[in-house]
Enzyme design. Structure first.
Site, mmCIF file in Angstrom:
data_model
loop_
_atom_site.group_PDB
_atom_site.id
_atom_site.type_symbol
_atom_site.label_atom_id
_atom_site.label_comp_id
_atom_site.label_asym_id
_atom_site.label_seq_id
_atom_site.Cartn_x
_atom_site.Cartn_y
_atom_site.Cartn_z
ATOM 1 N N GLU A 111 -7.611 8.381 6.412
ATOM 2 C CA GLU A 111 -7.895 8.951 7.729
ATOM 3 C C GLU A 111 -8.474 10.360 7.713
ATOM 4 O OE1 GLU A 111 -4.535 8.622 10.329
ATOM 5 O OE2 GLU A 111 -4.578 6.443 10.313
ATOM 6 N N HIS A 143 -3.108 10.925 0.680
ATOM 7 C CA HIS A 143 -2.533 10.708 2.008
ATOM 8 C C HIS A 143 -1.905 12.033 2.433
ATOM 9 C CE1 HIS A 143 -1.145 7.304 4.839
ATOM 10 N NE2 HIS A 143 -0.846 8.443 5.444
ATOM 11 N N ASN A 152 -7.651 1.811 9.578
ATOM 12 C CA ASN A 152 -6.365 2.030 10.242
ATOM 13 C C ASN A 152 -6.655 2.011 11.731
ATOM 14 O OD1 ASN A 152 -5.322 2.498 7.714
ATOM 15 N ND2 ASN A 152 -4.787 4.629 8.075
ATOM 16 N N GLU A 156 -3.649 -0.244 8.102
ATOM 17 C CA GLU A 156 -2.521 0.208 8.925
ATOM 18 C C GLU A 156 -2.681 -0.294 10.347
ATOM 19 O OE1 GLU A 156 -1.512 4.391 9.245
ATOM 20 O OE2 GLU A 156 -1.752 4.663 7.080
ATOM 21 N N ARG A 205 0.846 -1.190 0.000
ATOM 22 C CA ARG A 205 0.000 0.000 0.000
ATOM 23 C C ARG A 205 0.886 1.247 0.000
ATOM 24 N NH1 ARG A 205 -2.865 2.974 4.861
ATOM 25 N NH2 ARG A 205 -3.696 4.661 3.600
ATOM 26 N N TYR A 240 -4.973 2.232 15.709
ATOM 27 C CA TYR A 240 -3.861 2.455 16.644
ATOM 28 C C TYR A 240 -4.313 2.661 18.089
ATOM 29 C CZ TYR A 240 -0.965 3.513 12.483
ATOM 30 O OH TYR A 240 -0.295 3.459 11.298
HETATM 31 C C1 PNW Z 1 -1.486 7.450 10.688
HETATM 32 N N1 PNW Z 1 -3.606 9.725 16.344
HETATM 33 O O1 PNW Z 1 -1.620 8.691 11.314
HETATM 34 C C2 PNW Z 1 -1.122 7.796 9.253
HETATM 35 O O2 PNW Z 1 -1.987 7.243 8.294
HETATM 36 C C3 PNW Z 1 0.298 7.541 8.930
HETATM 37 O O3 PNW Z 1 0.682 8.348 7.838
HETATM 38 C C4 PNW Z 1 1.149 7.752 10.155
HETATM 39 O O4 PNW Z 1 2.515 7.731 9.881
HETATM 40 C C5 PNW Z 1 0.764 6.677 11.157
HETATM 41 O O5 PNW Z 1 -0.616 6.664 11.402
HETATM 42 C C6 PNW Z 1 1.494 6.791 12.479
HETATM 43 O O6 PNW Z 1 1.167 7.998 13.121
HETATM 44 C C7 PNW Z 1 -2.110 8.865 12.585
HETATM 45 O O7 PNW Z 1 -3.226 10.737 16.942
HETATM 46 C C8 PNW Z 1 -1.736 10.019 13.234
HETATM 47 O O8 PNW Z 1 -4.452 8.953 16.889
HETATM 48 C C9 PNW Z 1 -2.234 10.318 14.476
HETATM 49 C C10 PNW Z 1 -3.126 9.424 15.072
HETATM 50 C C11 PNW Z 1 -3.503 8.264 14.428
HETATM 51 C C12 PNW Z 1 -2.987 7.984 13.194
#
Ligand code: PNW
Length: 491
Positions: A175, A129, A316, A383, A83, A318
């Site tokens: 995102e 992106h 994605n 992601e 990707r 996290y």
């Molecule tokens: C994603 N948060 O960004 C992006 O899609 C990527 O480009 C980035 O490098 C990766 O996650 C790691 O950060 C995020 O604050 C940025 O929750 C911030 C958040 C989540 C995802």
């Protein structure tokens, strides 16, 4: 299927997609090479004080020149999918079709795509992106102007036409929540707009949804039949747990959290073409409190147009948080977001990024939530990953990242076999260390270490690359791997 003869616990369904991801501004460099126009991230990172240490994406991983090396890294891991994103201003330097195509930029992506396919790797392409052409920002205010819908559609159509013979998996926007919150509310990301009233962020999201839907319909009408690909969007969804599950106000606050943050874009696209009920109420209040603004309301035609515009659920993931209600009367300078208090549990390990905690089971619960609330879609995890610091000596033996991947992948496995969730892919963020937005090169998410002090930008596989290779080769956990033990060690 556990009933199959050759079923082993730990093996994923046949055809499960293992992938890894990057994004144009984070890896390419070549910021003003061969006719590329500037993006809002070029301008933002060149503005003093916006990015840690003054880092920029001018060279980044130099993938504009080293893309063949990148493909070899993937090949060595046994990857069959990759990707990456296209830089809009590399293709349309001023963002518009009328402004002309930069053939050198198109040639770069043709070379990359051909190199991938020659090596047996299928491209999964993100159109947006975050690197919007600066000209569109300056001339029209970017996502705050409806003309963006047509400009994005011209760009998307061009990409389908130029690359769709070989690209069969498209993502429109990456995102949207981060685009709106970080770009148009906190100002931490380009274009750096701050608006504590939230209004600017919601306006950006409103246009983004229309632009996304327009591009999906274009593909659906004009390209799907001849090219036979899939197209959707990828959303970052958090998982939230109530602090006190027996306290109705905490449970309600958790529901508000999920509606506002996770449902902002998922609800319109997967449920009924409109914002989730709580967010709709709040947007109405916001409009009342700010006379003169166009209220953020979708017409019945808009809703029909937006609903169902993703062939799958791109995810994605996290973040997991614990949510409590804050019993406040919203005062000056506050919004409905201030009625939600988020915390984390003391035992959750933290990654280098201040916002990133390791909570593998959050992903499983989130997957089940998506199944239940958004129509049991095919889910493509686009992601998931963990950051280390930029420390000396470099972290090559990244055991914590290995444990992170082991734990999260195991939860995906449970979601598939125990909760019957239709997860079709898992994507590790990221193939290699890269420009981590406002954090520059201070946070490293890579399966490969990149030395940013060396002009050649050498890449070195970390332990996690070896681990992920084993997962890919075995289509899941290798026989005899004691995942539980690995994960317990971490806790
Ligand atoms: C994603 N948060 O960004 C992006 O899609 C990527 O480009 C980035 O490098 C990766 O996650 C790691 O950060 C995020 O604050 C940025 O929750 C911030 C958040 C989540 C995802």
């Amino acid at each position: 299927d556990p009933a199959r003869d050759d079923f082993r616990p730990g093996t994923f369904p046949d055809g499960f997609i293992w992938s890894t991801a990057t994004a144009s501004y984070q890896i390419e460099g070549g910021w003003n090479t061969d006719g590329k126009g500037q993006s809002i991230w070029d301008v933002f990172s060149h503005t003093p004080g916006k990015v840690d240490r003054g880092d920029t994406g001018d060279v980044a991983c130099d993938s504009y020149n080293k893309y063949r090396d990148d493909v070899q890294l993937m090949k060595a891991m046994g990857l069959k999918h990759y990707r990456f994103s296209l830089s809009w201003p590399r293709i349309f330097p001023d963002g518009t079709l009328a402004g002309g195509v930069n053939q050198d930029g198109v040639d770069y992506y043709n070379r990359l795509i051909d190199e991938l396919i020659t090596n047996g790797i299928a491209p999964m392409v993100t159109l947006y992106h975050w690197d919007l052409p600066q000209a569109l920002q300056e001339r029209y205010g970017g996502l705050l102007n409806e003309t963006l819908v047509e400009h994005f559609n011209d760009y998307a159509s061009y990409a389908f036409q130029a690359f769709g013979d070989r690209v069969k998996f498209w993502l429109t926007f990456n995102e949207p929540k981060v685009v709106c919150d970080n770009g148009h509310i906190t100002g931490e990301h380009a274009p750096g707009i701050q608006d504590p009233t939230l209004l600017t962020g919601y306006r950006a999201g409103h246009t983004l949804l229309k632009a996304h839907a327009r591009a999906w319909h274009t593909y659906d009408l004009n390209y799907r039949q001849t090219q036979g690909g899939k197209i959707g969007i990828t959303l970052n969804l958090d998982w939230a747990e109530p602090r006190d599950p027996d306290l109705p106000s905490d449970v309600q606050a958790t529901d508000r959290y999920m509606q506002i943050y996770s449902g902002w874009f998922a609800h319109p696209i997967y449920v009924d073409g409109d914002y989730p009920p709580f967010l709709k109420d709040e947007l109405q209040q916001l409009a009342l409190a700010n006379p003169g603004i166009n209220s953020l309301v979708f017409t019945p035609e808009d809703k029909d147009y937006i609903l169902g515009t993703s062939d799958f659920f791109g995810l994605n993931h996290y973040v997991t948080r614990i949510v409590a209600n804050r019993d406040i009367v919203i005062g000056p300078g506050q919004t409905f977001r201030d009625t939600i208090e988020t915390t984390v549990a003391p035992e959750w390990p933290r990654a280098e990024s201040t916002w990133l905690y390791v909570v593998p089971w959050g992903l499983r619960r989130l997957l089940k939530h998506i199944k239940t609330n958004y129509g049991d879609p095919d889910i493509y995890i686009t992601e998931n990953g963990r950051s280390d610091g930029d420390v000396q000596p470099p972290i090559i033996k990244d055991t914590e990242r290995v444990c992170y991947y082991a734990g999260y992948i195991e939860e995906v496995f449970k979601a598939i076999y125990e909760d019957d969730v239709k997860v079709k892919s898992y994507t590790a963020w990221s193939l290699m260390d890269n420009f981590e937005w406002a954090r520059g090169y201070t946070e490293r998410f890579g399966l490969h270490y990149v030395d940013f002090t060396d002009p050649k930008r050498p890449r070195t596989p970390k332990q996690s690359a070896e681990f992920y290779k084993d997962i890919i080769v075995n289509n899941g956990f290798p026989e005899g791997a004691d995942v539980t033990e690995m994960v317990q060690d971490m806790w």
